[in-house]
Design a protein around this motif. Structure first.
Motif, PDB file in Angstrom:
ATOM      1  N   UNK A   1      15.872  -4.752  38.175  1.00 12.52           N
ATOM      2  CA  UNK A   1      16.413  -3.998  38.909  1.00 12.52           C
ATOM      3  C   UNK A   1      16.252  -4.216  40.454  1.00 12.52           C
ATOM      4  N   UNK A   2      15.213  -4.913  40.893  1.00 14.12           N
ATOM      5  CA  UNK A   2      15.260  -5.327  42.499  1.00 14.12           C
ATOM      6  C   UNK A   2      15.836  -6.553  42.782  1.00 14.12           C
ATOM      7  N   UNK A   3      16.621  -6.869  41.700  1.00 10.38           N
ATOM      8  CA  UNK A   3      17.258  -8.322  41.566  1.00 10.38           C
ATOM      9  C   UNK A   3      18.009  -8.502  43.412  1.00 10.38           C
ATOM     10  N   UNK A   4      18.133  -9.694  43.501  1.00 11.29           N
ATOM     11  CA  UNK A   4      18.646  -9.787  45.019  1.00 11.29           C
ATOM     12  C   UNK A   4      19.872  -9.972  44.989  1.00 11.29           C
ATOM     13  N   UNK A   5      21.258 -10.234  43.977  1.00 14.43           N
ATOM     14  CA  UNK A   5      21.807 -10.188  43.444  1.00 14.43           C
ATOM     15  C   UNK A   5      22.544  -8.823  43.000  1.00 14.43           C
ATOM     16  N   UNK A   6      21.740  -7.944  42.715  1.00 11.67           N
ATOM     17  CA  UNK A   6      21.874  -6.875  41.962  1.00 11.67           C
ATOM     18  C   UNK A   6      23.088  -6.618  41.220  1.00 11.67           C
ATOM     19  N   UNK A   7      22.840  -7.415  40.095  1.00 15.21           N
ATOM     20  CA  UNK A   7      23.489  -7.660  39.200  1.00 15.21           C
ATOM     21  C   UNK A   7      22.114  -6.893  37.546  1.00 15.21           C
ATOM     22  N   UNK A   8      22.611  -6.239  37.589  1.00  9.23           N
ATOM     23  CA  UNK A   8      20.825  -5.340  37.073  1.00  9.23           C
ATOM     24  C   UNK A   8      21.520  -5.276  35.274  1.00  9.23           C
ATOM     25  N   UNK A   9      22.888  -3.731  34.893  1.00  8.16           N
ATOM     26  CA  UNK A   9      23.016  -4.206  34.069  1.00  8.16           C
ATOM     27  C   UNK A   9      23.519  -5.252  33.196  1.00  8.16           C
ATOM     28  N   UNK A  10      24.193  -6.259  33.705  1.00 12.24           N
ATOM     29  CA  UNK A  10      23.891  -7.666  32.283  1.00 12.24           C
ATOM     30  C   UNK A  10      22.414  -8.211  32.431  1.00 12.24           C
ATOM     31  N   UNK A  11      21.837  -7.926  32.894  1.00 12.48           N
ATOM     32  CA  UNK A  11      20.025  -8.869  32.758  1.00 12.48           C
ATOM     33  C   UNK A  11      19.799  -7.425  32.495  1.00 12.48           C
ATOM     34  N   UNK A  12      19.682  -6.545  32.466  1.00 19.95           N
ATOM     35  CA  UNK A  12      19.114  -5.578  31.883  1.00 19.95           C
ATOM     36  C   UNK A  12      18.903  -5.462  30.263  1.00 19.95           C
ATOM     37  N   UNK A  13      20.595  -5.607  29.707  1.00 22.36           N
ATOM     38  CA  UNK A  13      21.174  -5.952  28.813  1.00 22.36           C
ATOM     39  C   UNK A  13      20.319  -6.923  27.776  1.00 22.36           C
ATOM     40  N   UNK A  14      20.437  -8.450  28.935  1.00 24.16           N
ATOM     41  CA  UNK A  14      20.270  -9.988  28.221  1.00 24.16           C
ATOM     42  C   UNK A  14      19.056  -9.869  28.143  1.00 24.16           C
ATOM     43  N   UNK A  15      17.809  -9.290  28.698  1.00 25.57           N
ATOM     44  CA  UNK A  15      16.436  -9.193  28.798  1.00 25.57           C
ATOM     45  C   UNK A  15      15.780  -8.735  27.344  1.00 25.57           C
ATOM     46  N   UNK A  16      17.324  -7.493  26.979  1.00 23.28           N
ATOM     47  CA  UNK A  16      16.089  -6.435  26.022  1.00 23.28           C
ATOM     48  C   UNK A  16      16.126  -7.089  24.289  1.00 23.28           C
TER      49      UNK A  16
END
Ligand SMILES: CCCCC/C=C\C/C=C\C/C=C\CCC(=O)SCCNC(=O)CCNC(=O)[C@H](O)C(C)(C)COP(=O)(O)OP(=O)(O)OC[C@H]1O[C@@H](n2cnc3c(N)ncnc32)[C@H](O)[C@@H]1OP(=O)(O)O
Ligand SMILES: Cc1cc2nc3c(=O)[nH]c(=O)nc-3n(C[C@H](O)[C@H](O)[C@H](O)COP(=O)(O)OP(=O)(O)OC[C@H]3O[C@@H](n4cnc5c(N)ncnc54)[C@H](O)[C@@H]3O)c2cc1C
Length: 643
Positions: free
Chosen positions: A597-612
């Protein structure tokens, strides 16, 4: 702004270098931590600590660089208490001879130490500790013993599995006479094979709050069965026991034995600003990414950071992070000043140092623990994911409200200090952080002169309000106490009011130090202006939150309290444009934040989905156990129509 947060350009550069060194080293990976079992987790922590130590040695890192390296490794480990308490205790309470013998061993990590004070039955009440250290003049030794179950040492970090030595706090008994609690260096384990030495029973106390989290630390249990140590392993700067068995209390206050706790409490205040700033960085960045409702004609929905309720919850925490950073800077100065005075046997400011370190540790850790949880809530459902970084940050942080002194017990120490100051007003001019009580007559008479919301943007008005509130609450407690024949009885009866008066006193210190900070030269275009806004946010947020105090003591009118709240709303609008810049100024790497959620690049949704999909539960489409335990239910023939 980065320099203002770091404290200096040199510190910014050094800490940035260490942050990147850790972030770019795969050994210090953190995301799998919550998935590990206890033994694997602990072994992994030993591996990271060993790698960290190798970097320190191989790269010849300075003490300051090593401190930042350990911070950015971001994993509670036995080294924390070795460096954070065992060594400082020997430095503060050891004789020159003892320091000469033990410090080189500890600094080269030839031995690993822990700070073994708390017992199963006592933690807050240090004078109630039961472990005994009985002097045997024939052998010129102390016999260390655990006479009861409750005397078992319990909680010391690094004790359970890592430490070879402990600084053990025990009841000193000489010639059958008790001479208070003192520190003793005791070897626990063989330096050959690390097995516990004879008479030593030692282990880990078991799982603690949250997965991963603080379970990387081996908080231990320790019992002694008449373990003998040489007389010269009692730390003897404060008091001595001679070979002949004579107890000598030097002319330093016995409370110097508590000196290590004072040292750590002042470090904990800056630690609070770091922990809170991490949570605020995550919540602020995510609040700018997250959009919810408010779409007009198919346009983008509203960024949640633009909702007034989000701002009124988030921006005071942002302001608090900066407030705690600056009061922590001042507290470090106070501690170093007291330390220098102690070296010259000047004990005049020891009570103030104790009260300030105790009170500010209590205030900042309570606010930070609550603040991290608030940041989780500010991130909605995704804040509850481990990949948000907030659950672990919360789980690792919250014991700070307890260790190094339970926060209420410490506020009661502040209360003693305040009550004593009030009782001496007639004949002793208060100085330092209680100097304002010297103006108690004025503070009791003058009420708030604020007439407009703008009038609150005046440091003098702010400081006077907080001084009047603290002074009036302290005097009210003093007057109540005077009604009791037995002062101790009165103190116990009025403890809750006294704690509130202590909070008022400590909040005054934080507000005052923030204002004093702004009177210094602060580099960077617009930086001072941004910090001034945060200073007013912090002060007026507290005034709003505690307006009951200000109204009850008769200093504020309801109208003036409302004007403060009007000003607060205006200030939030001024913070909003700089909010992202203010959290970027913390200069945290994505590794240290450990948060999608706090990524510097703000690339939250794709990374959340990937991490799941990286979660082990998703290793197979059908989870293990389904066919065995669920399928039969699905297939069962139900005879009763009711089911
Ligand atoms: C990379 C490096 C990393 C560094 C990080 C490392 C560590 C930090 C991070 C994590 C920490 C992890 C673990 C924490 C470790 C621990 O928790 S160690 C154990 C901590 N335990 C406590 O804090 C115990 C709290 N209790 C006390 O301090 C005392 O029992 C008491 C409550 C203060 C009571 O003291 P006592 O002597 O019984 O009685 P009294 O209240 O009457 O005090 C007598 C007078 O002494 C004065 N006084 C008390 N304490 C101090 C002090 N520390 N300094 C100076 N003076 C003190 C007190 O004010 C009284 O004075 P009067 O004038 O007589 O009123
Ligand atoms: C993660 C962690 C790490 C730790 N590491 C170490 C370590 O390395 N070394 C070490 O020695 N210790 C360590 N400790 C122990 C820690 O210092 C103690 O737990 C702490 O000092 C609180 O003491 P306690 O547990 O006895 O709490 P208690 O005092 O039993 O608190 C229980 C409740 O009683 C209340 N209370 C107690 N006394 C009073 C009073 N007089 N008036 C009003 N209320 C009162 C408290 O406010 C609290 O609400 C650690 C603890 C934790 C959680």
């Amino acid at each position: 702004m980065k320099v203002a947060w770091a404290g200096s350009r040199e510190t910014l550069e050094l800490s940035d270098r260490m942050a990147k060194l850790v972030a770019n080293d795969p050994v210090f990976e953190k995301f799998t931590r919550p998935m590990l079992g206890r033994k694997e987790l602990f072994k992994n922590t030993l591996r990271k600590a060993a790698h960290g130590w190798k970097l320190i040695v191989d790269l010849r890192l300075t003490e300051e660089e090593a401190k930042w390296l350990r911070l950015y490794i971001d994993e509670p480990a036995y080294t924390d208490l070795h460096w954070g308490m065992f060594i400082p205790a020997i430095e503060g309470q050891g004789t020159e001879e003892q320091k000469k013998k033990w410090l080189p061993l500890a600094q080269k990590m030839k031995i690993i130490g822990c700070y073994a004070q708390t017992e199963l039955g006592h933690g807050s009440n240090v004078q109630g500790l039961e472990t005994t250290a009985t002097f045997d003049p024939q052998a010129d030794e102390f016999v260390i013993h655990s006479p009861t179950l409750t005397s078992s040492k319990w909680w010391p970090g690094g004790l359970g599995k890592a430490s070879t030595h402990a600084l053990v706090y025990a009841r000193l008994i000489v010639g059958g006479e008790f001479h208070g609690v003192h520190g003793f260096i005791v070897q626990l384990r063989s330096l050959e094979d690390h097995s516990p030495l004879p008479g030593i029973t030692v282990g880990d106390i078991g799982l603690k709050f949250g997965n991963g989290a603080y379970n990387t630390m081996d908080n231990g249990v320790l019992r002694f069965d008449h373990v003998r140590i040489p007389r010269n392993q009692m730390l003897m700067r404060v008091s001595q026991v001679t070979k002949e068995g004579k107890y000598m209390q030097s002319d330093v206050p016995r409370q110097l034995i508590y000196g290590t706790m004072v040292y750590v409490r002042q470090t904990i205040v800056v630690d609070a600003s770091k922990a809170l700033s991490r949570a605020v960085c995550i919540a602020t960045r995510y609040s700018a990414v997250r959009r919810q409702f408010g779409s007009r004609n198919g346009g983008p929905e509203t960024q949640v950071i633009d909702y007034k309720t989000q701002q009124s919850r988030l921006f005071p925490l942002l302001a608090s992070a900066y407030a705690f950073r600056f009061v922590g800077e001042w507290l470090k100065w106070l501690y170093m000043d007291v330390k220098q005075r102690l070296e010259a046997n000047d004990f005049s400011t020891l009570p103030e140092a104790h009260a300030c370190t105790a009170g500010l540790k209590s205030l900042t850790t309570t606010a930070t623990a609550d603040g991290i949880e608030e940041c989780r809530k500010l991130c909605g459902g995704h804040g509850y994911l481990v990949s948000s970084g907030l659950p672990e940050l919360f789980a690792v942080y919250i014991p700070a409200c307890t260790y190094e002194g339970d926060n209420v017990v410490l506020l009661l120490q502040v209360a003693r200090f305040i009550v004593k100051t009030v009782s001496e007003l007639g004949y002793k001019q208060p100085v330092g952080t209680t100097a304002y009580m010297g103006r108690v007559a004025t503070l009791m008479q003058n009420n708030c002169a604020v007439r407009t919301a703008e009038d609150w943007l005046n440091p003098g008005a702010i400081v006077e309000a907080f001084e009047a509130r603290a002074a009036r609450m302290a005097v009210a407690c003093g007057r109540q106490l005077a009604k009791f024949e037995n002062p101790e009885e009165g103190f116990a009866e009025l403890a809750s009011d006294l704690v509130e008066a202590s909070v008022a006193h400590c909040q005054l210190i934080v507000v005052s130090k923030f204002i004093e900070k702004l009177q210094q030269d602060i580099p960077g275009k617009g930086v001072k202006q941004s910090l001034e806004i945060l200073c007013y946010v912090y002060a007026l947020f507290l005034l709003h939150k505690h307006q009951g105090d200000f109204l009850a003591v008769g200093y504020l009118t309801p109208k003036q309290a409302l004007l403060a709240n009007d000003q607060l709303r205006t200030l939030y609008s001024k913070v909003r444009p700089n909010a992202i810049a203010l959290v970027d100024s913390f200069n945290y790497t994505d590794h240290y934040l450990g948060s999608i959620l706090g990524r510097y690049d703000g690339n939250v949704y794709p990374k959340l989905y990937e991490a799941a999909w990286e979660d082990p539960l998703n290793d197979s489409d059908v989870a293990d156990g389904f066919h065995q335990y669920v399928q039969p239910i699905l297939k069962q023939k139900l005879h009763s129509a009711k089911l």
